[in-house]
Design a protein around this motif. Structure first.
Motif, PDB file in Angstrom:
ATOM      1  N   THR A   3      32.284  34.098  43.719  1.00 36.72           N
ATOM      2  CA  THR A   3      33.242  33.783  42.659  1.00 36.72           C
ATOM      3  C   THR A   3      34.548  34.552  42.886  1.00 36.72           C
ATOM      4  O   THR A   3      34.582  35.539  43.620  1.00 36.72           O
ATOM      5  N   SER A   5      36.016  36.399  40.836  1.00 36.99           N
ATOM      6  CA  SER A   5      35.856  37.737  40.291  1.00 36.99           C
ATOM      7  C   SER A   5      35.182  38.654  41.322  1.00 36.99           C
ATOM      8  O   SER A   5      35.591  39.814  41.505  1.00 36.99           O
ATOM      9  N   GLU A   6      34.185  38.143  42.011  1.00 38.34           N
ATOM     10  CA  GLU A   6      33.510  38.949  43.043  1.00 38.34           C
ATOM     11  C   GLU A   6      34.458  39.236  44.205  1.00 38.34           C
ATOM     12  O   GLU A   6      34.481  40.350  44.742  1.00 38.34           O
TER      13      GLU A   6
ATOM     14  N   ARG B 120      20.797  34.660  42.437  1.00 35.04           N
ATOM     15  CA  ARG B 120      22.139  34.079  42.575  1.00 35.04           C
ATOM     16  C   ARG B 120      22.203  32.828  41.706  1.00 35.04           C
ATOM     17  O   ARG B 120      21.331  31.955  41.815  1.00 35.04           O
ATOM     18  N   SER B 171      31.414  35.996  33.210  1.00 35.78           N
ATOM     19  CA  SER B 171      32.668  36.029  33.979  1.00 35.78           C
ATOM     20  C   SER B 171      32.535  36.328  35.468  1.00 35.78           C
ATOM     21  O   SER B 171      33.020  37.351  35.954  1.00 35.78           O
ATOM     22  N   GLY B 172      31.892  35.464  36.187  1.00 37.03           N
ATOM     23  CA  GLY B 172      31.920  35.549  37.646  1.00 37.03           C
ATOM     24  C   GLY B 172      30.908  36.476  38.279  1.00 37.03           C
ATOM     25  O   GLY B 172      30.853  36.590  39.504  1.00 37.03           O
ATOM     26  N   LYS B 173      30.082  37.158  37.481  1.00 40.14           N
ATOM     27  CA  LYS B 173      29.097  38.060  38.089  1.00 40.14           C
ATOM     28  C   LYS B 173      27.918  37.270  38.645  1.00 40.14           C
ATOM     29  O   LYS B 173      27.438  36.329  38.012  1.00 40.14           O
ATOM     30  N   PHE B 174      27.454  37.658  39.798  1.00 39.61           N
ATOM     31  CA  PHE B 174      26.261  37.062  40.446  1.00 39.61           C
ATOM     32  C   PHE B 174      26.373  35.538  40.595  1.00 39.61           C
ATOM     33  O   PHE B 174      25.377  34.839  40.566  1.00 39.61           O
ATOM     34  N   GLY B 175      27.588  35.044  40.709  1.00 38.83           N
ATOM     35  CA  GLY B 175      27.807  33.612  40.921  1.00 38.83           C
ATOM     36  C   GLY B 175      28.145  32.852  39.656  1.00 38.83           C
ATOM     37  O   GLY B 175      28.488  31.666  39.708  1.00 38.83           O
ATOM     38  N   LEU B 176      28.064  33.499  38.501  1.00 38.96           N
ATOM     39  CA  LEU B 176      28.404  32.828  37.229  1.00 38.96           C
ATOM     40  C   LEU B 176      29.844  32.315  37.260  1.00 38.96           C
ATOM     41  O   LEU B 176      30.688  32.862  37.978  1.00 38.96           O
ATOM     42  N   ASP B 178      33.618  31.673  36.912  1.00 41.97           N
ATOM     43  CA  ASP B 178      34.762  32.528  36.612  1.00 41.97           C
ATOM     44  C   ASP B 178      35.362  32.085  35.281  1.00 41.97           C
ATOM     45  O   ASP B 178      35.335  30.907  34.931  1.00 41.97           O
ATOM     46  N   TYR B 180      38.392  31.654  34.437  1.00 41.42           N
ATOM     47  CA  TYR B 180      39.497  30.685  34.480  1.00 41.42           C
ATOM     48  C   TYR B 180      38.990  29.240  34.467  1.00 41.42           C
ATOM     49  O   TYR B 180      39.707  28.328  34.110  1.00 41.42           O
ATOM     50  N   ARG B 181      37.746  29.027  34.869  1.00 36.60           N
ATOM     51  CA  ARG B 181      37.218  27.660  34.891  1.00 36.60           C
ATOM     52  C   ARG B 181      37.004  27.105  33.477  1.00 36.60           C
ATOM     53  O   ARG B 181      36.943  25.911  33.280  1.00 36.60           O
ATOM     54  N   ASP B 376      46.320  38.818  33.761  1.00 35.23           N
ATOM     55  CA  ASP B 376      47.133  38.772  34.991  1.00 35.23           C
ATOM     56  C   ASP B 376      48.625  38.683  34.689  1.00 35.23           C
ATOM     57  O   ASP B 376      49.452  39.084  35.501  1.00 35.23           O
ATOM     58  N   PHE B 379      50.186  42.186  34.809  1.00 37.73           N
ATOM     59  CA  PHE B 379      49.736  43.025  35.917  1.00 37.73           C
ATOM     60  C   PHE B 379      50.892  43.587  36.741  1.00 37.73           C
ATOM     61  O   PHE B 379      50.832  44.723  37.206  1.00 37.73           O
ATOM     62  N   ILE B 418      30.820  54.614  40.679  1.00 39.54           N
ATOM     63  CA  ILE B 418      29.977  53.412  40.672  1.00 39.54           C
ATOM     64  C   ILE B 418      28.678  53.767  41.381  1.00 39.54           C
ATOM     65  O   ILE B 418      28.693  54.229  42.528  1.00 39.54           O
ATOM     66  N   GLU B 423      25.319  49.363  41.281  1.00 41.95           N
ATOM     67  CA  GLU B 423      26.719  48.920  41.242  1.00 41.95           C
ATOM     68  C   GLU B 423      27.272  48.922  39.821  1.00 41.95           C
ATOM     69  O   GLU B 423      27.996  48.027  39.408  1.00 41.95           O
TER      70      GLU B 423
END
Lengths: 194, 553
Positions: A3, A5-6, B120, B171-176, B178, B180-181, B376, B379, B418, B423
């Protein structure tokens, strides 16, 4: 599929691990994410570049001039990109710049794309036989397919701020304007309110 | 016109104050329920064996949009059950899917969701979570229901949930997907709305599962969990330090949360004539909420002190102030607020601020829509500004940090890092543990002080761009300066690496905006909470009102 984000997080952390400051690493994360969203190989270029600088200290410009060169070594695309971006108003004044000897020039693209947005003008970038047009951080067009492209070095990179101009001539405009007036209604005296 | 200023960020953004925040009408659990009360909730698949293990799918639908919660309930030996981050198995794993899952989606998810961080998922999935049973209460409820009896109310109240989640990812973790989608979907414009949806549906799963197991145990005599008791149960959550850096790493989002609260308070304090109806409603919510305080059980000395203080504060408010109030007096809320600020503890002040919002849908609802942030956009650093301008921002907004002596050990005792194992962010003592060279950029106070020093010795007429050419090591805080200039509630006004830092204050701030209640610190680094306790059940959503959290039995 990874993703956005990743991609941003890993690029940021890897850049930090390679010696960039946190603030610069944050910029790198955003830029690599942006390249990947355009389907340009940001991640792979970054990975190769970070390997290249493992034992060297990358260099950026200390001033932004028309002609930028180093006495020794190559410009780091990250430090150069960050410096150019911070100096957007100066880029606007200079209009044309050349940079001698840049490592991994593709990594510079997202920074220049952001500058295009900040100054509200298109930017043309040329290096080797590649020509890229950056339009307000909205799209990137190029004469070369940049997907899968890994370019380790360019001897010279040029940046040209393009003045806003029409893509059509006056007769085309007049013709279309004439047609548009057919949506108007003739105003009689009774409509005057002033 | 009578004008009240927003409260001073230097006062409100201290950790002791932020760590005293309570849920309110702005909280995400409550705004989720308001937004989704007219959606259709359905149980699409219920395939559990007699022990309650298997697959369940729920869907939430309106017009063309459907979200589905997919639940995988697994058999777990008691020695495998752990809330700690090192756990690799859980009683149940959940994923919120965008749309209706196909058989092939379910097959794919079955292979991955129970594995959580090492699995994943895809952009078709929106949030991911896992949860463990509260064994004591779960078994008790099953036994009682199977015998045709309802569970013991006291036990239910003491624990407050059948399951507790140990993480909810989005929000985009482990393939979820993002953010913005999906960010432009109007129904999920509030922060964490999909996480809130997942937790709400998980709560329903816990009821359905417990009823199912009891029925399988004793088909003839088993009864279903009464709606009154079910409503009294929420979902627990164990939360560690992973959540703390979030509020440092998302400054404009933090500002928007706090600013919404401050703006609500300002507008309420400015009301000239408070109606008797609104004032009575406030008092009724306050009165009903006391059940929540009285059933707030924790072994934490730190929290018990705060609860005791809150009880005393509310008593003081009623005894010393309420009798003197009359809705005929102008700017009644402002009078109350000024008295509260002068006479109550942080815990009491923030409790009353939350309560004062209760009568005012028309003030709160527009603010809820402003609690997200397009981060963003803020930023980039305006490199054309002068060093003198940056110095002035530092001195105006961060004056408190400039008084701290960072040469003392006490001021820099901790560092954030971290964890390699999970992580996830953690905190450690830099003089006792290794790894401080890999410190995360979360020591904002210290780094601002460093920036200040550098700015003072720089040419004031230089541009920030020029300053940064030689000072990229402070770039991360330069960015924050230009953010705080426009978003004054974006920065915690405390030293986050000080010896006396209480990290759970950072967790509580975030969790209060989630709408969590009954903060139960288990140490200074992690706590348990309850979510949705008192919330309407799925079949009641349509007719529910917004003060459900004060309906505890």
């Amino acid at each position: 599929m990874r993703t956005s984000s990743e991609i941003e997080t890993v690029s940021k952390r890897a850049s930090r691990a390679a010696g960039f400051s946190w603030g610069v690493s944050e910029e790198i994360g955003k830029c690599i994410k942006s390249l990947e969203l355009y389907q340009i190989s940001g991640l792979e270029n970054l990975n190769d570049y970070l390997k290249k600088i493992k034992n060297i200290r990358p260099k950026g410009p200390l001033e932004i001039e028309h002609k930028n060169s180093l006495k020794e070594g190559n410009f780091c695309p990250i430090y150069t990109g960050v410096a150019l971006m911070d100096a957007s108003s100066r880029i606007m004044k200079l209009k044309t710049l050349s940079i001698q000897s840049v490592d991994f020039p593709i990594l510079l693209i997202p920074f220049l794309n952001k500058i295009s947005y900040k100054i509200g003008k298109m930017i043309e970038v040329k290096f080797d036989d590649i020509e890229i047009l950056l339009n307000l951080n909205n799209y990137i067009s190029s004469n070369t397919d940049l997907r899968q492209k890994i370019l380790k070095y360019t001897k010279q990179l040029s940046i040209n701020v393009i003045e806003n101009r029409d893509t059509f001539d006056a007769s085309v405009w007049d013709s279309l304007y004439e047609l548009s007036t057919e949506t108007f209604v003739e105003e009689s005296d009774s409509y005057h309110h002033y | 016109m009578f004008n009240v200023d927003h409260r001073d960020p230097k006062k409100i953004m201290t950790l002791s104050r932020l760590g005293s925040f309570h849920q309110s009408k702005l909280s995400f659990l409550r705004s989720f329920i308001r937004e989704f009360k007219n959606w259709k909730f359905k149980r699409n698949l219920f395939d559990l064996n007699d022990g309650g293990y298997g697959l369940v799918v729920y869907s939430v639908n309106k017009n063309e949009r459907t979200y589905s919660l997919i639940c995988f309930a697994n058999e777990l030996k008691s020695d495998e059950r752990s809330d700690r981050v090192i756990a690799t198995k859980w009683d149940a794993a959940f994923v919120l899917h965008d749309g209706v899952p196909t058989k092939s989606d379910l097959d794919r998810l079955r292979q991955n969701v129970p594995k959580q961080e090492v699995g994943r998922v895809s952009y078709k999935e929106l949030t991911l979570s896992r949860a463990n049973k509260s064994v004591r209460i779960f078994d008790h409820v099953v036994q009682r229901l199977a015998k045709g009896m309802q569970p013991d109310i006291k036990l239910i109240n003491d624990v407050g949930y059948l399951y507790r989640t140990t993480a909810v990812y989005g929000s985009g973790k482990f393939g979820l997907a993002d953010r913005y989608r999906i960010k432009d979907r109007p129904e999920i414009c509030g922060p964490f709305r999909l996480e809130m949806m997942l937790v709400y549906l998980v709560r329903q799963f816990t009821f359905d599962q417990v009823n199912h197991i009891a029925k399988c145990k004793n088909p003839q005599e088993a009864v279903e969990l009464s709606h009154d008791i079910a409503r009294n149960l929420g979902i627990g959550n164990s939360t560690g330090l992973g959540m703390a850096p979030f509020i440092v790493n998302h400054p404009t989002l933090l500002h928007n949360w706090i600013f919404s609260r401050e703006e609500a308070l300002k507008q309420i304090r400015q009301i000239e004539n408070v109606s008797l109806k609104d004032f009575e409603f406030f008092k009724s919510c306050l009165n009903r909420s006391k059940k929540n305080i009285n059933s707030w059980i924790t072994e934490s000395t730190y929290q018990n002190k705060k609860i005791e203080q809150l009880k005393q504060d509310l008593e003081k408010l009623e005894n010393d102030l309420f009798s003197k109030l009359d809705t005929k007096q102008r700017h009644l809320w402002n009078t109350i607020y000024n008295w509260v600020e002068l006479n109550l503890s942080d815990e009491g002040v923030e409790y009353i601020v939350s309560m004062m919002m209760e009568p005012y849908d028309s003030i709160i609802e527009p603010l809820v829509a402003k609690m997200s942030s397009e981060e963003d956009q803020y930023f980039d650093i305006p490199g054309e500004k002068k060093v003198s301008e940056l110095l002035s921002i530092v001195e105006n907004h961060y004056s408190k940090f400039l008084d701290i002596n960072f040469d003392t050990k006490k001021s820099v005792t901790n560092f954030w890092f971290i964890s390699k194992n999970k992580e996830e962010p953690r905190i450690a003592n830099r003089y006792e543990e290794g790894g401080s060279d890999l410190e995360q950029p979360l020591a904002i106070a210290r780094d601002i002080a460093k920036l200040h020093k550098k700015l003072k010795s720089s040419n004031q007429s230089n541009t920030v761009a020029k300053f940064l050419l030689l000072n990229q090591d402070v770039r991360h805080v330069v960015r924050r300066c230009f953010i705080v200039e426009n978003f004054p509630y974006s920065e915690i006004q405390d030293n986050t690496i000080d010896e006396n830092l209480v990290p759970i204050d950072m967790l509580r701030l975030k969790l209060s905006f989630f709408g969590a209640q009954k903060f139960d610190p288990r140490s200074d680094k992690w706590l348990r909470i309850s979510m949705y306790q008192g919330a309407p059940l799925i079949h009641e959503l349509n007719s529910s009102n917004d003060t459900w959290m004060y309906n505890l039995i």
